[in-house]
Design a protein around this motif. Structure first.
Motif, PDB file in Angstrom:
ATOM      1  N   PHE B 210       0.831  -1.196   0.000  1.00  0.00           N
ATOM      2  CA  PHE B 210       0.000   0.000   0.000  1.00  0.00           C
ATOM      3  C   PHE B 210       0.872   1.255   0.000  1.00  0.00           C
ATOM      4  CE2 PHE B 210      -2.577   3.289   2.103  1.00  0.00           C
ATOM      5  CZ  PHE B 210      -3.594   3.361   1.181  1.00  0.00           C
ATOM      6  N   GLY B 211       1.950   1.182   0.767  1.00  0.00           N
ATOM      7  CA  GLY B 211       2.886   2.307   0.815  1.00  0.00           C
ATOM      8  C   GLY B 211       3.474   2.595  -0.553  1.00  0.00           C
ATOM      9  N   ILE B 212       3.838   1.538  -1.275  1.00  0.00           N
ATOM     10  CA  ILE B 212       4.406   1.738  -2.617  1.00  0.00           C
ATOM     11  C   ILE B 212       3.370   2.349  -3.542  1.00  0.00           C
ATOM     12  CG2 ILE B 212       5.367   0.580  -4.624  1.00  0.00           C
ATOM     13  CD1 ILE B 212       6.690  -1.379  -2.822  1.00  0.00           C
ATOM     14  N   ILE B 213       2.138   1.818  -3.466  1.00  0.00           N
ATOM     15  CA  ILE B 213       1.083   2.360  -4.325  1.00  0.00           C
ATOM     16  C   ILE B 213       0.887   3.843  -4.029  1.00  0.00           C
ATOM     17  CG2 ILE B 213      -1.394   2.305  -4.769  1.00  0.00           C
ATOM     18  CD1 ILE B 213      -1.319  -0.690  -4.389  1.00  0.00           C
ATOM     19  N   ARG B 214       0.842   4.175  -2.739  1.00  0.00           N
ATOM     20  CA  ARG B 214       0.514   5.539  -2.349  1.00  0.00           C
ATOM     21  C   ARG B 214       1.678   6.490  -2.628  1.00  0.00           C
ATOM     22  NH1 ARG B 214       0.731   8.140   2.562  1.00  0.00           N
ATOM     23  NH2 ARG B 214       1.796   6.321   3.384  1.00  0.00           N
ATOM     24  N   ARG B 215       2.895   6.040  -2.331  1.00  0.00           N
ATOM     25  CA  ARG B 215       4.028   6.970  -2.384  1.00  0.00           C
ATOM     26  C   ARG B 215       4.732   6.970  -3.736  1.00  0.00           C
ATOM     27  NH1 ARG B 215       6.501   7.274   2.687  1.00  0.00           N
ATOM     28  NH2 ARG B 215       8.309   8.239   1.709  1.00  0.00           N
ATOM     29  N   HIS B 216       4.638   5.867  -4.467  1.00  0.00           N
ATOM     30  CA  HIS B 216       5.425   5.791  -5.702  1.00  0.00           C
ATOM     31  C   HIS B 216       4.573   5.655  -6.960  1.00  0.00           C
ATOM     32  CE1 HIS B 216       9.134   5.593  -3.442  1.00  0.00           C
ATOM     33  NE2 HIS B 216       8.512   4.772  -2.620  1.00  0.00           N
ATOM     34  N   ILE B 217       3.596   4.732  -6.930  1.00  0.00           N
ATOM     35  CA  ILE B 217       2.821   4.485  -8.149  1.00  0.00           C
ATOM     36  C   ILE B 217       1.896   5.659  -8.442  1.00  0.00           C
ATOM     37  CG2 ILE B 217       1.179   2.954  -9.274  1.00  0.00           C
ATOM     38  CD1 ILE B 217       3.655   1.457  -8.838  1.00  0.00           C
ATOM     39  N   VAL B 218       1.075   6.029  -7.460  1.00  0.00           N
ATOM     40  CA  VAL B 218       0.073   7.068  -7.706  1.00  0.00           C
ATOM     41  C   VAL B 218       0.707   8.407  -8.103  1.00  0.00           C
ATOM     42  CG1 VAL B 218      -1.760   8.437  -6.638  1.00  0.00           C
ATOM     43  CG2 VAL B 218      -1.728   5.968  -6.355  1.00  0.00           C
ATOM     44  N   PRO B 219       1.717   8.905  -7.367  1.00  0.00           N
ATOM     45  CA  PRO B 219       2.293  10.180  -7.795  1.00  0.00           C
ATOM     46  C   PRO B 219       2.849  10.142  -9.215  1.00  0.00           C
ATOM     47  CG  PRO B 219       3.055   9.630  -5.603  1.00  0.00           C
ATOM     48  CD  PRO B 219       2.315   8.432  -6.104  1.00  0.00           C
ATOM     49  N   ASN B 220       3.389   9.004  -9.625  1.00  0.00           N
ATOM     50  CA  ASN B 220       3.961   8.922 -10.959  1.00  0.00           C
ATOM     51  C   ASN B 220       2.900   8.828 -12.043  1.00  0.00           C
ATOM     52  OD1 ASN B 220       6.941   8.907 -11.191  1.00  0.00           O
ATOM     53  ND2 ASN B 220       6.690   7.492  -9.480  1.00  0.00           N
ATOM     54  N   ALA B 221       1.722   8.318 -11.672  1.00  0.00           N
ATOM     55  CA  ALA B 221       0.658   8.218 -12.662  1.00  0.00           C
ATOM     56  C   ALA B 221      -0.189   9.484 -12.671  1.00  0.00           C
ATOM     57  CB  ALA B 221      -0.217   6.995 -12.372  1.00  0.00           C
ATOM     58  N   LEU B 222       0.129  10.418 -11.783  1.00  0.00           N
ATOM     59  CA  LEU B 222      -0.731  11.571 -11.571  1.00  0.00           C
ATOM     60  C   LEU B 222      -0.856  12.471 -12.799  1.00  0.00           C
ATOM     61  CD1 LEU B 222      -2.184  11.788  -8.994  1.00  0.00           C
ATOM     62  CD2 LEU B 222      -0.640  13.552  -8.225  1.00  0.00           C
ATOM     63  N   GLY B 223       0.195  12.527 -13.602  1.00  0.00           N
ATOM     64  CA  GLY B 223       0.146  13.381 -14.784  1.00  0.00           C
ATOM     65  C   GLY B 223      -1.007  13.006 -15.687  1.00  0.00           C
ATOM     66  N   ILE B 224      -1.063  11.730 -16.051  1.00  0.00           N
ATOM     67  CA  ILE B 224      -2.105  11.273 -16.957  1.00  0.00           C
ATOM     68  C   ILE B 224      -3.471  11.361 -16.287  1.00  0.00           C
ATOM     69  CG2 ILE B 224      -1.993   8.804 -16.408  1.00  0.00           C
ATOM     70  CD1 ILE B 224      -2.020   8.496 -19.549  1.00  0.00           C
ATOM     71  N   VAL B 225      -3.477  11.166 -14.949  1.00  0.00           N
ATOM     72  CA  VAL B 225      -4.736  11.280 -14.215  1.00  0.00           C
ATOM     73  C   VAL B 225      -5.261  12.714 -14.308  1.00  0.00           C
ATOM     74  CG1 VAL B 225      -5.756  11.245 -11.905  1.00  0.00           C
ATOM     75  CG2 VAL B 225      -4.294   9.380 -12.632  1.00  0.00           C
ATOM     76  N   ALA B 226      -4.364  13.692 -14.161  1.00  0.00           N
ATOM     77  CA  ALA B 226      -4.780  15.089 -14.210  1.00  0.00           C
ATOM     78  C   ALA B 226      -5.371  15.419 -15.573  1.00  0.00           C
ATOM     79  CB  ALA B 226      -3.587  15.999 -13.920  1.00  0.00           C
ATOM     80  N   VAL B 227      -4.698  14.971 -16.626  1.00  0.00           N
ATOM     81  CA  VAL B 227      -5.194  15.240 -17.969  1.00  0.00           C
ATOM     82  C   VAL B 227      -6.568  14.632 -18.157  1.00  0.00           C
ATOM     83  CG1 VAL B 227      -4.809  14.819 -20.412  1.00  0.00           C
ATOM     84  CG2 VAL B 227      -2.887  15.351 -18.935  1.00  0.00           C
ATOM     85  N   TYR B 228      -6.676  13.375 -17.790  1.00  0.00           N
ATOM     86  CA  TYR B 228      -7.929  12.680 -18.023  1.00  0.00           C
ATOM     87  C   TYR B 228      -9.053  13.282 -17.189  1.00  0.00           C
ATOM     88  CZ  TYR B 228     -11.288   9.067 -18.731  1.00  0.00           C
ATOM     89  OH  TYR B 228     -12.438   8.423 -19.048  1.00  0.00           O
ATOM     90  N   ALA B 229      -8.744  13.671 -15.944  1.00  0.00           N
ATOM     91  CA  ALA B 229      -9.772  14.243 -15.075  1.00  0.00           C
ATOM     92  C   ALA B 229     -10.300  15.547 -15.652  1.00  0.00           C
ATOM     93  CB  ALA B 229      -9.215  14.461 -13.676  1.00  0.00           C
ATOM     94  N   THR B 230      -9.395  16.365 -16.203  1.00  0.00           N
ATOM     95  CA  THR B 230      -9.838  17.632 -16.794  1.00  0.00           C
ATOM     96  C   THR B 230     -10.768  17.374 -17.967  1.00  0.00           C
ATOM     97  OG1 THR B 230      -7.594  18.338 -16.352  1.00  0.00           O
ATOM     98  CG2 THR B 230      -9.000  19.876 -17.519  1.00  0.00           C
ATOM     99  N   LEU B 231     -10.440  16.357 -18.763  1.00  0.00           N
ATOM    100  CA  LEU B 231     -11.277  16.076 -19.916  1.00  0.00           C
ATOM    101  C   LEU B 231     -12.563  15.362 -19.513  1.00  0.00           C
ATOM    102  CD1 LEU B 231      -8.515  15.065 -22.444  1.00  0.00           C
ATOM    103  CD2 LEU B 231      -9.800  17.189 -22.339  1.00  0.00           C
ATOM    104  N   LEU B 232     -12.561  14.806 -18.290  1.00  0.00           N
ATOM    105  CA  LEU B 232     -13.757  14.107 -17.814  1.00  0.00           C
ATOM    106  C   LEU B 232     -14.822  15.109 -17.384  1.00  0.00           C
ATOM    107  CD1 LEU B 232     -14.501  11.130 -17.337  1.00  0.00           C
ATOM    108  CD2 LEU B 232     -13.962  11.476 -14.948  1.00  0.00           C
TER     109      LEU B 232
END
Lengths: 312, 305
Positions: B210-232
């Motif tokens: 969970f720590g890896i997901i929260r601290r490493h995976i999610v922040p690194n995927a955040l760019g694409i998440v931000a783009v997609y959220a804006t278009l959503l």
């Protein structure tokens, strides 16, 4: 190929079962007691009990589930609660008008947006490219509702180029007369986002090494673009089309509603307004099945377009 | 090897600070902000969108009218800046300026909520499925596949039929269906991030999954998440407008841009402003979101696009 298709059909069963369970759960536990809906405002307990027996909802849950599964398997969902028409009959008569509008929209829109996207991707970065992209973004931001309201008012009502609404008897009359404006508006709505999307697919391909190689060995620009770039970009385009396909049937119900086209979409709205559960259930299941087949079709098309694709 | 303090070439006069700055290195987000701010269309859209949001939130105070109070002296009154009704009134004599802003509040809330739910649920679901992998991944993805087999619009309509047509349900329903694509996108990102060295290092150091997901995976995927959220957001607003148009969304006397369009369409002949103002606001808002989304994508995912 045959083995692949058979295996995929086999794998659909668990998904279908999931869809059936979810639908069953939604209608039986979340949807409330249909007997009260059917009996209306004035009803005695005997009437309610009577309706419950008729619908079979006084039976244990697993019996009801089994009845529902049998209904799905035999494609017989009983009769509509509001019109007493056979549900299979309703679906059979409504699918034609829907397809009369949807198939031309899909074909025209895809051909036009692929051609346009290929063109602007070729001149990427130029003024033409940028202006078309801006126009597409603006067109994309105009809601389908605005297109329909203004289009129907201006083109049909004011200018009288098209009938305002209606549906005839013969196929040619329906297609050429009554569907013309709905098709035009449907294409206008879909073309902008698709052009933008397909352009990015083409740009991904244009920058690949094989394009440079093709140019280096002296192939004409037409061959490079049409034989190499277009064919390689077809894979994401197919994916997009297949995602879009089942939703199109339902998604264009605004069009059906505005132009009084007696299709599936309008039927859904009617069924919702009348709480006509058998019709809603049947359409839910059919749309889910259509989605699964569209996914299978996408995989088969991948193989046809790109021989390197491994069907596992 | 390169030591930033000792330049290899004799420094050009006046470039000292610039060089020092360049060698400090820039993070993804600093870089992205620069690229975004250079995109004039996106920045202008952000500004216009800010104005619209501000107007929707606080603008009703400018007008003395109340959204559900009919003015019987002025039904279908045309817009006038001198008079009391700046955007005119509707068939019941309700002030359209106030109603358009109220509708905007509802529409923007729907958009924001859909995007928030998509980001929260979709990101966690996708990251978990992708990171844990194996059986868990298959089961989670199969569940997603079942949900995705229902057309989104259809699922929401079903929920509306069952639970009645209440405002909060629109929010729940839209939120519930908006996260599916996001989960897929994040899962794809996670699958590729998972094999990166820094994740291995974290695992070796004994960080929990969970720590890896929260601290490493999610922040690194955040760019694409931000783009997609804006278009959503625009697609959620559109979606709500369809629902309201079909009479399944916001109920009177509350309103949204979709509901206002529906009323405007009915009196298009007699009172075109009743369609024009809500439609103008709706289109401008969607337009801004689309441009901001494009700007973000160019900033965070700098490919030749």
């Amino acid at each position: 190929m045959t083995a692949f298709i058979l295996r995929r059909l086999w794998q659909m069963l668990p998904t279908l079962l999931g869809v059936i369970l979810l639908t069953f759960f939604l209608f039986n536990f979340v949807g409330g007691d249909p007997a009260y809906l059917l009996a209306g405002k004035i009803s005695s307990p005997e009437q309610i009990a009577n309706i419950r027996t008729q619908l079979g909802i006084d039976q244990p849950v697993y019996v009801q589930l089994w009845i529902f599964i049998k209904q799905v398997m035999s494609a017989d969902f009983g009769v509509s609660w509001s019109t007493n028409e056979q549900v299979s009959q309703i679906i059979a008569t409504r699918i034609g008008p829907s397809l009369t509008v949807l198939v031309p929209i899909l074909i025209i829109e895809t051909v036009l947006s692929v051609a346009l996207a290929l063109g602007v991707a070729y001149v990427r970065g130029s003024l033409t490219d940028r202006s078309i992209m801006i126009v597409c973004t603006i067109a994309m931001s105009v809601s389908l509702l605005v297109y329909i309201i203004v289009g129907q008012y201006a083109l049909a009502y004011k200018l009288g180029w098209f009938p305002v609404q209606g549906w005839g008897e013969s196929f040619s009359e329906n297609l050429l007369r009554f569907s013309a404006l709905p098709i035009l508006l449907g294409v206008a709505v879909g073309i902008a986002p698709n052009t933008r999307l397909y352009r990015t697919f083409f740009l991904d391909e244009i920058n690949q090494d094989y394009v440079r190689t093709a140019r280096a060995k002296g192939l004409s620009e037409n061959t490079v673009m049409l034989k190499h770039v277009l064919r390689n970009a077809l894979i994401p385009i197919i994916t997009n089309l297949m995602i879009y396909l089942p939703g199109l049937l339902i998604g264009h119900f605004l069009i059906e509603r505005f132009f009084s086209i007696p299709g599936i979409g309008r039927e859904v709205i009617l069924a919702v307004e009348r709480s006509d559960f058998p019709v809603i259930k049947a359409i839910t299941i059919y749309v889910a099945i259509a989605t699964m087949f569209a996914n299978l079709l996408a995989d088969v098309l991948y193989k046809l377009v790109d021989p390197r694709v491994q069907l596992k | 090897m390169i030591t930033p303090r000792v330049p290899l070439l004799p420094p050009l006069p006046g470039l000292d600070e610039d060089l020092g700055l360049a060698l400090q290195g820039r993070g993804l987000w600093t870089d992205a902000r620069r690229r975004f701010l250079r995109n004039r269309a996106a920045v202008a859209s952000l500004f216009v969108l800010g104005l619209i949001v501000l107007l929707c939130v606080a603008g009703s105070a400018l007008s003395p009218n109340i959204f559900d109070e009919p003015d019987f002296a002025a039904m279908h009154a045309p817009p006038s800046l001198a008079g009391q009704h700046w955007f005119g009134t509707d068939n019941l004599g309700r002030d359209l300026f106030v109603r358009t802003l109220l509708g905007g509040r509802i529409s923007l809330m729907v958009g924001a909520l859909g995007a928030t739910v998509a980001v929260l649920i979709g990101t966690l679901y996708g990251a978990t499925a992708g990171f844990v992998g194996g059986k868990t991944d298959s089961v989670m993805m199969r569940f997603l596949e079942i949900l995705a087999s229902f057309p989104v619009m259809f699922l929401v309509i079903l929920l509306m039929t069952f639970f009645g047509r209440e405002l909060w349900l629109i929010f729940v329903a839209i939120g519930a269906v908006s996260w599916l694509d996001m989960a897929r996108i994040v899962r794809g990102q996670t699958l590729s991030l998972k094999r990166k060295e820094f994740v291995e290092v974290a695992q070796v150091c004994g960080v929990s999954s969970f720590g890896i997901i929260r601290r490493h995976i999610v922040p690194n995927a955040l760019g694409i998440v931000a783009v997609y959220a804006t278009l959503l957001v625009p697609s959620m607003i559109l979606f709500e407008s369809f629902l309201s148009y079909l009479g399944l969304g916001v109920q009177e006397p509350m309103t949204s841009w979709g509901a206002l369009l529906e009323q405007g369409a009915k009196s298009l002949e007699a009172a075109p402003w009743e369609l024009a103002f809500p439609a103008g606001f709706l289109v401008t808002t969607l337009f801004c979101f689309n441009f901001i989304g494009d700007g973000l994508r160019d900033a965070l995912d700098p490919k030749d696009r």
